[in-house]
Scaffold this motif. Structure first.
Motif, PDB file in Angstrom:
ATOM      1  N   ARG A 134      -2.316  -7.468  -6.641  1.00 32.74           N
ATOM      2  CA  ARG A 134      -1.218  -7.009  -7.168  1.00 32.74           C
ATOM      3  C   ARG A 134      -1.524  -5.914  -8.140  1.00 32.74           C
ATOM      4  N   ARG A 135      -0.958  -4.700  -7.933  1.00 28.08           N
ATOM      5  CA  ARG A 135      -1.278  -3.636  -8.935  1.00 28.08           C
ATOM      6  C   ARG A 135      -0.134  -3.016  -9.424  1.00 28.08           C
ATOM      7  N   LEU A 136      -0.036  -2.679 -10.978  1.00 31.36           N
ATOM      8  CA  LEU A 136       0.985  -1.883 -11.215  1.00 31.36           C
ATOM      9  C   LEU A 136       0.549  -0.768 -11.769  1.00 31.36           C
ATOM     10  N   SER A 137       1.247   0.468 -11.607  1.00 33.98           N
ATOM     11  CA  SER A 137       0.687   1.601 -11.841  1.00 33.98           C
ATOM     12  C   SER A 137       1.884   2.496 -12.661  1.00 33.98           C
ATOM     13  N   LEU A 138       1.467   3.188 -13.721  1.00 35.47           N
ATOM     14  CA  LEU A 138       2.548   3.943 -14.588  1.00 35.47           C
ATOM     15  C   LEU A 138       2.115   5.282 -14.162  1.00 35.47           C
ATOM     16  N   ILE A 139       3.162   6.056 -13.534  1.00 29.52           N
ATOM     17  CA  ILE A 139       2.883   7.349 -12.928  1.00 29.52           C
ATOM     18  C   ILE A 139       3.675   8.289 -13.912  1.00 29.52           C
ATOM     19  N   PHE A 140       2.628   9.367 -14.622  1.00 29.68           N
ATOM     20  CA  PHE A 140       3.171  10.355 -15.269  1.00 29.68           C
ATOM     21  C   PHE A 140       3.340  11.612 -14.650  1.00 29.68           C
ATOM     22  N   ARG A 141       4.061  12.429 -14.506  1.00 29.24           N
ATOM     23  CA  ARG A 141       4.305  13.791 -13.821  1.00 29.24           C
ATOM     24  C   ARG A 141       4.999  14.680 -14.954  1.00 29.24           C
ATOM     25  N   ASP A 142       4.489  15.900 -14.876  1.00 26.60           N
ATOM     26  CA  ASP A 142       5.157  17.042 -15.830  1.00 26.60           C
ATOM     27  C   ASP A 142       6.222  17.552 -15.131  1.00 26.60           C
TER      28      ASP A 142
ATOM     29  N   PHE B  27       0.896  -1.456  -0.028  1.00 26.27           N
ATOM     30  CA  PHE B  27       0.004   0.196  -0.033  1.00 26.27           C
ATOM     31  C   PHE B  27       0.964   1.251  -0.137  1.00 26.27           C
ATOM     32  N   ILE B  28       0.433   2.388  -0.302  1.00 27.78           N
ATOM     33  CA  ILE B  28       0.935   3.702  -0.223  1.00 27.78           C
ATOM     34  C   ILE B  28       0.371   4.598   0.803  1.00 27.78           C
ATOM     35  N   LYS B  29       1.208   5.089   1.766  1.00 26.90           N
ATOM     36  CA  LYS B  29       0.634   5.747   2.861  1.00 26.90           C
ATOM     37  C   LYS B  29       0.512   7.257   2.159  1.00 26.90           C
ATOM     38  N   PRO B  30      -0.412   8.144   3.130  1.00 22.72           N
ATOM     39  CA  PRO B  30      -0.689   9.267   2.618  1.00 22.72           C
ATOM     40  C   PRO B  30       0.619  10.160   2.409  1.00 22.72           C
ATOM     41  N   HIS B  31       0.791  10.794   1.421  1.00 21.79           N
ATOM     42  CA  HIS B  31       1.732  11.636   1.069  1.00 21.79           C
ATOM     43  C   HIS B  31       1.650  12.826   0.124  1.00 21.79           C
ATOM     44  N   VAL B  32       2.384  14.031   0.294  1.00 25.73           N
ATOM     45  CA  VAL B  32       2.325  15.103  -0.638  1.00 25.73           C
ATOM     46  C   VAL B  32       3.544  14.801  -1.466  1.00 25.73           C
ATOM     47  N   ASP B  33       3.408  14.787  -2.727  1.00 27.03           N
ATOM     48  CA  ASP B  33       4.734  14.807  -3.754  1.00 27.03           C
ATOM     49  C   ASP B  33       5.699  15.845  -3.343  1.00 27.03           C
ATOM     50  N   SER B  34       6.915  15.730  -3.251  1.00 25.08           N
ATOM     51  CA  SER B  34       7.887  16.678  -3.451  1.00 25.08           C
ATOM     52  C   SER B  34       7.842  17.651  -4.801  1.00 25.08           C
TER      53      SER B  34
ATOM     54  N   ALA C  56      -3.041  15.190   0.434  1.00 28.37           N
ATOM     55  CA  ALA C  56      -2.170  14.170   0.372  1.00 28.37           C
ATOM     56  C   ALA C  56      -2.780  12.986  -0.224  1.00 28.37           C
ATOM     57  N   HIS C  57      -2.165  12.198  -1.059  1.00 31.11           N
ATOM     58  CA  HIS C  57      -2.537  11.012  -1.690  1.00 31.11           C
ATOM     59  C   HIS C  57      -2.263   9.792  -1.084  1.00 31.11           C
ATOM     60  N   GLU C  58      -3.142   8.659  -1.122  1.00 31.90           N
ATOM     61  CA  GLU C  58      -2.603   7.281  -0.875  1.00 31.90           C
ATOM     62  C   GLU C  58      -3.469   6.177  -1.418  1.00 31.90           C
ATOM     63  N   ILE C  59      -2.793   5.254  -1.577  1.00 28.48           N
ATOM     64  CA  ILE C  59      -3.526   3.838  -2.198  1.00 28.48           C
ATOM     65  C   ILE C  59      -3.691   2.883  -1.079  1.00 28.48           C
ATOM     66  N   LEU C  60      -4.855   2.661  -0.633  1.00 32.38           N
ATOM     67  CA  LEU C  60      -5.311   1.846   0.449  1.00 32.38           C
ATOM     68  C   LEU C  60      -4.859   0.627   0.271  1.00 32.38           C
TER      69      LEU C  60
ATOM     70  N   LEU D  27      -7.185   5.783 -16.019  1.00 32.20           N
ATOM     71  CA  LEU D  27      -6.107   6.984 -15.983  1.00 32.20           C
ATOM     72  C   LEU D  27      -6.894   7.992 -14.912  1.00 32.20           C
ATOM     73  N   TYR D  28      -6.227   8.243 -13.758  1.00 35.95           N
ATOM     74  CA  TYR D  28      -6.538   9.350 -13.016  1.00 35.95           C
ATOM     75  C   TYR D  28      -5.627  10.592 -13.286  1.00 35.95           C
ATOM     76  N   ILE D  29      -6.015  11.721 -12.731  1.00 34.87           N
ATOM     77  CA  ILE D  29      -5.637  13.157 -13.192  1.00 34.87           C
ATOM     78  C   ILE D  29      -5.390  13.680 -12.044  1.00 34.87           C
TER      79      ILE D  29
HETATM   80  O1  LIG Z   1       0.533   4.084  -7.566  1.00 37.87           O
HETATM   81  C1  LIG Z   1      -0.193   5.079  -7.682  1.00 37.87           C
HETATM   82  O2  LIG Z   1      -1.343   5.309  -8.790  1.00 37.87           O
HETATM   83  C2  LIG Z   1      -0.001   6.346  -6.757  1.00 37.87           C
HETATM   84  C3  LIG Z   1       1.377   6.776  -6.981  1.00 37.87           C
HETATM   85  C4  LIG Z   1       1.894   7.556  -5.978  1.00 37.87           C
HETATM   86  O3  LIG Z   1       1.189   7.807  -4.809  1.00 37.87           O
HETATM   87  C5  LIG Z   1       2.948   8.373  -6.164  1.00 37.87           C
HETATM   88  O4  LIG Z   1       3.808   8.301  -7.147  1.00 37.87           O
HETATM   89  O5  LIG Z   1       2.960   9.636  -5.466  1.00 37.87           O
END
Ligand SMILES: O=C(O)CCC(=O)C(=O)O
Length: 291
Positions: free
Chosen positions: A261-269, A174-181, A237-241, A225-227
């Protein structure tokens, strides 16, 4: 019994062929995902007639609470711009998902799930930074996703993205609540979900003076796709439960959300000043070389 007329027969036959093709593909895909039938999947992928485009349904998710994938019922913040949160379903096809997973599996094969992220944000995960794709079709898919993001937000097509960040989250990860840098990326984070559904939770960030009881939930189905942009990006803060020990999470309509099991492709500008920062860095390096 009503017999089909002569012109309906080819129509029924082609539907049947399409149905069988899809079922065979789905079976091979699930065998592939369980690790049992990589060869079977590859065979079907090679022999099958793949649909070229994505089953991309651009449901205009105004995010004004109408989206079936965004739950604003616990949002206690009337300054939150609802259009800063979007979920677009089915931006890629099942075939495209399998293709991406096949390549990423190869990249991650030798890596083990790590118990803890360096800043303790992620539990039980593997990750990779994708600067280039081996499969040219995957490169095209990634490019298309970027275009979808920019078109959805009416942003300039010249917007530059950081290399795609891939997170492979184990079933119990899981991914805990966080704000990206904000040091490295710009105002945009978007994620393409593969293999499993998940719930992303956004919570007002206390450090940004926000109300932590203000919660927005996103239902992330595979191939969606989420944006996140605007004020949802750094004020929340965002998290994956995690998978709850007592059972699966439920969505607002009562549907169970099974996390595996989950894979995610993260796109950041890139940050807007990134180009200037790189130039400054190059100039500094050149200066140093001359000294
Ligand atoms: O796996 C995800 O979709 C979330 C990823 C995430 O929280 C992050 O990269 O900051």
């Amino acid at each position: 019994m009503v017999w089909p007329t002569s012109w309906q027969i080819p129509c029924h036959a082609s539907c049947l062929v399409l149905y069988i093709h899809r079922m065979v593909f789905k079976l091979s895909y699930f065998a592939f995902r369980s690790g049992a039938g990589r060869w079977m999947y590859t065979l079907v992928l090679k022999c099958g007639r793949l649909r070229s485009g994505p089953a991309y349904r651009m449901i205009a998710l105004s995010a004004s609470g109408e989206s079936p994938f965004i739950d604003f019922s616990n949002c206690r913040d009337n300054t939150l711009d609802s259009s800063s949160i979007r979920v677009l379903p089915d931006v890629i096809t099942i075939e495209e998902e399998a293709r991406l997973v096949a390549e990423l599996e190869g990249n991650m094969r030798r890596r083990r799930y790590v118990a803890n992220h360096w800043d303790s944000v992620i539990e039980r995960y593997r990750e990779v930074e994708k600067r280039a794709w081996i499969d040219p079709l995957n490169a095209k898919i990634a490019q298309r996703i970027k275009s979808v993001i920019l078109q959805t937000l009416n942003k300039s097509l010249a917007t530059r993205f950081l290399p795609v960040h891939v997170i492979d989250l184990a079933e119990d990860g899981f991914i805990k609540p966080h704000v990206d840098s904000s040091k490295f990326s710009g105002g945009l984070v978007c994620g393409l979900s593969l293999c499993s559904s998940a719930i992303m939770q956004l919570k007002g960030d206390v450090e940004q003076g926000q109300n932590p009881d203000s919660i927005v939930r996103l239902l992330l189905r595979p191939r969606s796709l989420y944006i996140l942009c605007g004020n949802a990006r750094y004020r929340y803060a965002h998290e994956i439960l995690a998978t709850r020990p007592e059972g699966e999470e439920r969505w607002v309509d009562g549907r169970r959300v099974k996390r595996s099991r989950r894979l995610s492709l993260i796109f950041r500008d890139e940050r807007e000043d990134q180009g200037r920062r790189e130039e400054a860095c190059e100039t500094d390096m050149k200066k140093k070389q001359h000294e």
